[in-house]
Write an enzyme that holds these catalytic residues in place. Structure first.
Site, PDB file in Angstrom:
ATOM      1  N   GLN A 245       9.344  -5.902   6.711  1.00  0.00           N
ATOM      2  CA  GLN A 245       8.854  -4.659   6.121  1.00  0.00           C
ATOM      3  C   GLN A 245       9.893  -4.020   5.216  1.00  0.00           C
ATOM      4  O   GLN A 245      11.085  -4.039   5.503  1.00  0.00           O
ATOM      5  CB  GLN A 245       8.490  -3.669   7.232  1.00  0.00           C
ATOM      6  CG  GLN A 245       8.107  -2.283   6.736  1.00  0.00           C
ATOM      7  CD  GLN A 245       7.852  -1.317   7.875  1.00  0.00           C
ATOM      8  OE1 GLN A 245       6.751  -1.210   8.378  1.00  0.00           O
ATOM      9  NE2 GLN A 245       8.898  -0.622   8.301  1.00  0.00           N
TER      10      GLN A 245
ATOM     11  N   SER B  44       1.085   7.575  12.561  1.00  0.00           N
ATOM     12  CA  SER B  44       0.016   7.129  11.664  1.00  0.00           C
ATOM     13  C   SER B  44      -1.319   7.768  12.014  1.00  0.00           C
ATOM     14  O   SER B  44      -2.041   8.254  11.135  1.00  0.00           O
ATOM     15  CB  SER B  44      -0.129   5.601  11.724  1.00  0.00           C
ATOM     16  OG  SER B  44       0.940   4.961  11.074  1.00  0.00           O
TER      17      SER B  44
ATOM     18  N   HIS C 135       6.936   4.329  16.366  1.00  0.00           N
ATOM     19  CA  HIS C 135       6.409   3.505  15.271  1.00  0.00           C
ATOM     20  C   HIS C 135       7.274   2.247  15.091  1.00  0.00           C
ATOM     21  O   HIS C 135       6.753   1.137  14.931  1.00  0.00           O
ATOM     22  CB  HIS C 135       6.404   4.345  14.000  1.00  0.00           C
ATOM     23  CG  HIS C 135       5.385   3.931  12.997  1.00  0.00           C
ATOM     24  ND1 HIS C 135       4.061   3.704  13.304  1.00  0.00           N
ATOM     25  CD2 HIS C 135       5.494   3.698  11.658  1.00  0.00           C
ATOM     26  CE1 HIS C 135       3.403   3.360  12.207  1.00  0.00           C
ATOM     27  NE2 HIS C 135       4.248   3.348  11.192  1.00  0.00           N
TER      28      HIS C 135
ATOM     29  N   TYR D 216       0.839  -1.201   0.000  1.00  0.00           N
ATOM     30  CA  TYR D 216       0.000   0.000   0.000  1.00  0.00           C
ATOM     31  C   TYR D 216       0.872   1.248   0.000  1.00  0.00           C
ATOM     32  O   TYR D 216       1.937   1.287   0.603  1.00  0.00           O
ATOM     33  CB  TYR D 216      -0.947   0.028   1.207  1.00  0.00           C
ATOM     34  CG  TYR D 216      -0.280  -0.013   2.573  1.00  0.00           C
ATOM     35  CD1 TYR D 216       0.025   1.163   3.255  1.00  0.00           C
ATOM     36  CD2 TYR D 216       0.027  -1.222   3.181  1.00  0.00           C
ATOM     37  CE1 TYR D 216       0.618   1.129   4.519  1.00  0.00           C
ATOM     38  CE2 TYR D 216       0.623  -1.268   4.437  1.00  0.00           C
ATOM     39  CZ  TYR D 216       0.916  -0.094   5.101  1.00  0.00           C
ATOM     40  OH  TYR D 216       1.517  -0.139   6.343  1.00  0.00           O
TER      41      TYR D 216
END
Length: 269
Positions: free
Chosen positions: A203, A241, A190, A163
């Site tokens: 990731q 976020s 994060h 995404y």
């Protein structure tokens, strides 16, 4: 001045492309010629393949399969797409979404000094054996972390999601007006959330700034798709976020060969 070149001084080119088979143009299984073309285009062992290449069949109506590739040379990355779209196979395939980016080492990856400051700020004693052990471990890990960000290995795990995202420029929530110290602290929080999924999720963040419509592309590989759901949910509560994140379309895929994709899509003999 540096010599003109399409090869980044640091990092690799990265391409994500989503495709659908144009079933309205297909009267039956794909011909052997088309299946051979598809197989060749997605063969990571081919002499013409980019340094990294993986394919996934995807869930949902927006795409049938996804292809991700990386290489220092942008022509090698784009060549995978061109091989898929070339005749005769190309008349039966449509690219529905793509993202162009490059890999980089984030400015928020702490240096040794910054990492030491973080540990002390979180309560570690400056001259303690515990802090020294953590510093030694981080020093050993840092070169591997940098390499994995610039020239990542794709894990051979069954599930992945992709995404794009931006950081907001809204009144009262403009990421780019915040001082580096505050942004760095939010990204440290994060990162801490993500560490809880070590060994479960891998990731990769690549950068589309100046190259595509969104600023970053997030690729998450999971040992199990449940971990993908869990990590995204958990990280949504981090300030970076919750206050500043904007997210584009999500795609979820399952690692597959060309033959497995055509079989899954009921297009193989």
């Amino acid at each position: 001045m540096p010599e003109p070149s399409v090869i980044p001084e640091q990092g690799w080119h990265c391409g994500h492309t989503m495709y659908r088979f144009r079933r309205e143009a297909i009267s039956g299984p794909l011909s052997k010629t088309c299946q051979d073309q598809f197989r060749t285009a997605l063969d990571p062992e081919s002499g013409e393949a980019p340094e990294r290449l993986a394919a996934y069949w995807t869930s949902g109506h927006r795409a049938d399969f996804a292809v991700m590739s990386m290489d220092p040379d942008p022509a090698k990355v784009d060549a995978v797409h061109q091989k898929i779209m070339a005749p005769p196979l190309g008349q039966f395939v449509e690219a529905t979404w793509s993202f162009v980016s490059v890999s980089e080492i984030s400015e928020y990856v702490p240096s040794l000094e910054q990492y030491r400051d973080r540990l002390i700020a979180s309560g570690a004693e400056p001259d303690s054996p515990t802090l020294a052990a953590k510093m030694n471990a981080y020093e050993r890990r840092l070169p591997m972390m940098r390499e994995q960000r610039l020239q990542p290995e794709f894990p051979d795990w069954p599930s992945a999601c992709f995404y794009p995202m931006n950081k907001k420029r809204a009144v009262g929530a403009n990421w780019f007006n915040e001082p580096f110290s505050k942004r760095n602290a939010m990204m440290a929080e994060h990162a801490q959330s993500g560490m809880a999924f070590a060994g479960k999720v891998s990731q990769l963040i690549t950068v589309g700034v100046g190259l595509d419509d969104w600023e970053w592309m997030v690729t998450l590989w999971g040992r199990n798709p449940q971990y993908l759901k869990d990590i995204v949910y958990k990280m949504r509560f981090d300030e970076a976020s919750a206050k500043y994140g904007e997210f584009g379309p999500f795609y979820v895929g399952y690692k597959a060969t060309a033959d497995e994709i055509t079989q899954h899509c009921r297009l193989a003999h």
